[in-house]
Design an enzyme around this catalytic site. Structure first.
Site, PDB file in Angstrom:
ATOM      1  N   HIS A 271     -36.429  11.417 -37.299  1.00 26.89           N
ATOM      2  CA  HIS A 271     -37.783  11.540 -37.855  1.00 26.89           C
ATOM      3  C   HIS A 271     -38.749  12.226 -36.883  1.00 26.89           C
ATOM      4  O   HIS A 271     -39.855  12.604 -37.288  1.00 26.89           O
ATOM      5  CB  HIS A 271     -38.346  10.158 -38.206  1.00 26.89           C
ATOM      6  CG  HIS A 271     -37.661   9.492 -39.353  1.00 26.89           C
ATOM      7  ND1 HIS A 271     -37.498  10.096 -40.587  1.00 26.89           N
ATOM      8  CD2 HIS A 271     -37.081   8.269 -39.468  1.00 26.89           C
ATOM      9  CE1 HIS A 271     -36.857   9.279 -41.396  1.00 26.89           C
ATOM     10  NE2 HIS A 271     -36.591   8.158 -40.745  1.00 26.89           N
ATOM     11  N   ASP A 307     -28.047   9.357 -42.902  1.00 25.97           N
ATOM     12  CA  ASP A 307     -28.991   8.248 -42.859  1.00 25.97           C
ATOM     13  C   ASP A 307     -29.662   8.119 -44.223  1.00 25.97           C
ATOM     14  O   ASP A 307     -29.897   9.117 -44.909  1.00 25.97           O
ATOM     15  CB  ASP A 307     -30.045   8.507 -41.777  1.00 25.97           C
ATOM     16  CG  ASP A 307     -30.942   7.315 -41.505  1.00 25.97           C
ATOM     17  OD1 ASP A 307     -30.743   6.659 -40.477  1.00 25.97           O
ATOM     18  OD2 ASP A 307     -31.847   7.047 -42.315  1.00 25.97           O
ATOM     19  N   HIS A 309     -32.594   7.568 -44.978  1.00 29.29           N
ATOM     20  CA  HIS A 309     -33.904   8.225 -44.997  1.00 29.29           C
ATOM     21  C   HIS A 309     -33.751   9.701 -44.630  1.00 29.29           C
ATOM     22  O   HIS A 309     -32.924  10.052 -43.777  1.00 29.29           O
ATOM     23  CB  HIS A 309     -34.854   7.558 -44.002  1.00 29.29           C
ATOM     24  CG  HIS A 309     -35.026   6.092 -44.214  1.00 29.29           C
ATOM     25  ND1 HIS A 309     -34.339   5.146 -43.482  1.00 29.29           N
ATOM     26  CD2 HIS A 309     -35.786   5.414 -45.096  1.00 29.29           C
ATOM     27  CE1 HIS A 309     -34.674   3.935 -43.899  1.00 29.29           C
ATOM     28  NE2 HIS A 309     -35.555   4.072 -44.881  1.00 29.29           N
ATOM     29  N   ASP A 398     -27.881   2.836 -42.419  1.00 27.77           N
ATOM     30  CA  ASP A 398     -28.761   2.037 -43.261  1.00 27.77           C
ATOM     31  C   ASP A 398     -28.530   2.278 -44.756  1.00 27.77           C
ATOM     32  O   ASP A 398     -29.207   1.669 -45.590  1.00 27.77           O
ATOM     33  CB  ASP A 398     -30.234   2.267 -42.909  1.00 27.77           C
ATOM     34  CG  ASP A 398     -30.566   3.716 -42.624  1.00 27.77           C
ATOM     35  OD1 ASP A 398     -29.692   4.578 -42.815  1.00 27.77           O
ATOM     36  OD2 ASP A 398     -31.695   3.996 -42.193  1.00 27.77           O
TER      37      ASP A 398
END
Length: 548
Positions: A271, A307, A309, A398
Site C-alpha cells: 500500500h 493479497d 486488498h 488475508d
C-alpha cells in the site's frame, strides 16, 4: 503520540501541556468528528467488538448514586485472530482457538483446542519425520533462501487501544514457529544476512518526503501516518530491514546464488506509494525488490499480488513503467472494499497501458476455484506473453479461510497451487514476499504450504475440473474483455469462455437447485399436518362408503 502527515510537512505533538477547558472540549469534539470521518479498515474492524464505546450524549445533568460502582467486564483477546471474548469462556467465539493456545510456540501444528504446550501425538510424528528427512539433505538442499530478522518484531503499536492491532509481531512468530516445527527453517532453507536498505535504493521507489517521514518516527515514541498505520521508535529500522532483505533476496535469486526465496518480513509494503505510507505499510518491499532485480540484470519483472486488498502503492509506482508488469487479484466490490482502487479498467498510463492488470472480485467468500481459474485464463496467459526474467509474489494471506479482515476462502492448497503456477515463469526465479494476513493459523499454514512448493514439493490439486462461481467467471470475462486489446493471447480465451458461459451457468444453476432441494421443506409439510390428515380421513371415509 504524534500524528504524522505523510511527507513530514505537519506534525501534531501531544506533549501533555495544560490547556483551557474550552479548548480541550473543542479539541475533543473535533477529534471525535475526525475519527468518524476517517473510518479505516482497522477502525471498522475494531468497533465491531469494542466493549468500551463511549456514549457521546450529553450527560451533564445526570448524577450517579453515591454507591454506584462501574463494573469492569473481564475479557481476553484471541491470540489467533485478536477478537475479544468474555473471560468466562475458554475458546474464541470467532475462530475457536483456546485462550492459552500454543500457536506461537508450534505454529499451526499446535492444537487449537488445547492449552497444552506439547503437540498432538500424530502431529509430533509428522514433524519428526519431516525433520529426519530434511537432515539428510541439509548439506545439499540449500536452494531456497529465507529472509528474516528478529528486529522486525520490535515494530508494534505503542498506544493501548480497545482492540489489538491486526498487523502485529505475532504474525511473524507464528510462521517462524510453524517452519521450525516442520524442520523447514532452520533446516531445509538457508538464511541470508539482514541489512538496512540504503537511502539511494529507497529513492528508486519513494520520494524524499516518504523517506524522511518514515525516518522521523525513529525519534518519536508513538506516531501515526494514517489512523490505521502506526509507527514507534523501532519502526523505521524494521522497514529498512524488510526492504533490505527483499532487495538482497531478489539479487541473490537472479544471480543464481539461490534458486528462489521467501521474505518473512514486516511491516508489509504494497500500500506504500511514491509519497505516502498507508494501510499498515511504510516502504514498498515488492517495488524495491523489483528494482533490485533490474539492477542485477533483469529486464522485465512480473509482480503477482494475491493479497485480498489491492496494492495501490505498487500500482502507482509502476503504472507508467513497461518493464514491470503488475497483476493483482483482490476484493473490490465496486470500490467499496479497502483501499477502493484496482478496478478492471485501471490498466496503466502514458504508454504503459496493459502493464497493470486488475482482477477485482465483486464479493467476499472467494475461494480456490475462482483464484485458480483466474490464474489459468488471465494471469498465466498474460504473464507468459510478457515473458518475465524475474517473478515476485506479493503474498498477502488475508484472502485465506478464517481471516477476520479478508473474509474469503482460499486454502493452503490453493496458495500452494498458485505458487506452483508462478514457479513455471522466469525459469523458476521466484521471490515470495509476505504482505497481509491476520489469522495466525491461516497465515502460518498458508506460508508453510507456499515454502514447501519452493522446496520442490508438488501441491495436491486437480486442475482438470476447476469450475468457478458465476461471479468469479463474470469477473474474469470482464478482465479479458479489457486486457485483450493489449495482450492478443487473451482473444482465444475470451471467445472460448464466452462460448462456454452457458455450461458454467448451467453448472452453477444446477448446484443452486441442489442446495435449495436440500434446504427445502417437504411438500407434505407445506400442505399442513391438519390439512393432510383431513384428506387422508376423507379418502378413507370415501372407501368405506364405497364398500358398504
Amino acid at each position: 503520540m504524534t500524528r504524522l502527515n505523510n511527507g513530514g510537512a505537519e506534525n501534531h505533538l501531544h506533549n501533555g501541556d495544560a490547556a483551557p477547558n474550552s479548548n480541550a472540549e473543542d479539541a475533543t469534539k473535533s477529534a471525535k468528528e475526525k475519527r468518524k470521518s476517517d473510518m479505516t479498515l482497522e477502525d471498522m474492524y475494531n468497533t465491531q467488538y469494542d466493549f468500551n464505546d463511549e456514549d457521546d450524549d450529553d450527560d451533564s445533568d445526570w448524577e450517579p448514586f453515591e454507591n454506584h460502582h462501574v463494573v469492569e467486564i473481564a475479557k481476553w483477546f484471541c491470540v489467533n485472530c485478536t477478537m475479544v471474548n468474555l473471560d468466562d469462556v475458554d475458546y474464541c467465539n470467532v475462530c475457536g482457538e483456546h485462550k492459552k493456545s500454543g500457536i506461537l510456540k508450534h505454529g499451526y501444528y499446535a492444537s487449537p483446542f488445547s492449552q497444552e504446550e506439547g503437540l498432538p501425538q500424530n502431529e509430533t510424528e509428522v514433524a519428526e519425520r519431516q525433520k529426519g528427512s530434511c537432515l539428510q539433505t541439509i548439506a545439499s538442499d540449500k536452494s531456497t533462501a529465507i529472509g528474516f530478522d528478529e528486529r522486525m518484531l520490535l515494530h508494534e503499536e505503542v498506544e493501548m487501544k480497545s482492540h489489538p492491532h491486526p498487523e502485529r509481531p505475532d504474525r511473524l512468530r507464528a510462521i517462524a514457529a510453524s517452519l521450525s516445527t516442520a524442520g523447514i527453517f532452520p533446516g531445509r532453507c538457508h538464511p541470508i544476512l539482514a541489512r538496512e536498505i540504503k537511502r539511494e535504493e529507497l529513492k528508486m521507489v519513494h520520494s524524499s518526503e516518504n523517506i524522511e517521514a518514515v525516518e522521523l518516527t525513529s525519534h518519536i515514541l508513538s506516531s501515526y501516518f494514517t489512523p490505521d498505520t502506526y509507527a514507534n521508535q523501532y519502526s523505521a529500522r524494521a522497514a529498512r530491514l524488510a526492504a533490505g532483505l527483499c532487495a538482497d533476496l531478489a539479487s541473490a535469486i537472479y544471480s543464481g546464488s539461490a534458486k528462489n526465496g521467501f521474505a518473512l518480513v514486516r511491516p508489509p509494503g504494497h500500500h506504500a506509494g511514491v509519497k505516502h505510507s498507508m494501510g499498515f505499510c511504510l516502504h514498498n518491499n515488492a517495488a524495491i525488490a523489483a528494482c533490485a532485480a533490474q539492477v542485477a540484470g533483469a529486464k522485465k519483472v512480473l509482480i503477482v499480488d494475491w493479497d485480498v486488498h489491492h496494492g495501490n502503492g505498487t500500482q502507482e509506482i509502476f503504472e507508467k513503467n513497461k518493464s514491470v508488469l503488475y497483476i493483482s487479484l483482490h476484493r473490490h466490490e465496486g470500490g467499496k472494499f479497502y483501499p477502493g482502487t484496482g478496478a478492471a479498467d485501471e490498466v496503466g498510463t502514458l504508454g504503459a497501458e496493459g502493464y497493470c492488470v486488475n482482477v477485482p472480485w465483486s464479493r467476499g467468500g472467494v475461494g480456490d476455484n475462482d483464484y485458480v481459474f483466474a490464474f489459468q485464463h488471465a494471469v498465466l496467459p498474460i504473464a507468459s506473453e510478457f515473458a518475465p526474467d524475474f517473478t515476485i509474489i506479493s503474498a498477502g494471506f488475508d484472502a485465506a479461510r478464517g481471516d477476520p479482515l479478508g473474509c474469503c476462502d482460499v486454502t493452503p492448497a490453493g496458495y500452494a497451487q498458485m505458487t506452483q503456477m508462478c514457479s513455471a515463469l522466469s525459469g523458476g526465479k521466484l521471490l515470495v514476499i509476505l504482505e497481509g494476513g491476520y489469522n495466525l493459523r491461516s497465515i502460518s499454514s498458508s506460508a508453510t504450504a507456499v515454502i514447501k512448493v519452493l522446496l520442490g514439493e508438488s501441491p495436491q490439486c486437480n486442475l482438470d475440473h476447476i469450475v468457478p462461481t458465476k461471479a468469479g467467471l463474470r469477473t474474469v470475462l470482464e478482465v479479458l474483455k479489457i486486457q485483450k486489446k493489449y495482450w492478443p493471447a487473451l482473444e482465444l480465451n475470451f471467445s472460448k469462455l464466452q462460448s462456454e458461459w452457458g455450461s458454467y451457468a448451467f453448472h452453477h444453476a444446477k448446484k443452486q437447485r441442489r442446495k435449495r432441494r436440500l434446504a427445502a421443506v417437504p411438500t407434505w409439510w407445506k400442505l399442513g399436518r391438519k390439512r393432510l390428515l383431513y384428506r387422508v380421513l376423507c379418502k378413507q371415509l370415501h372407501l368405506q362408503l364405497k364398500w358398504c
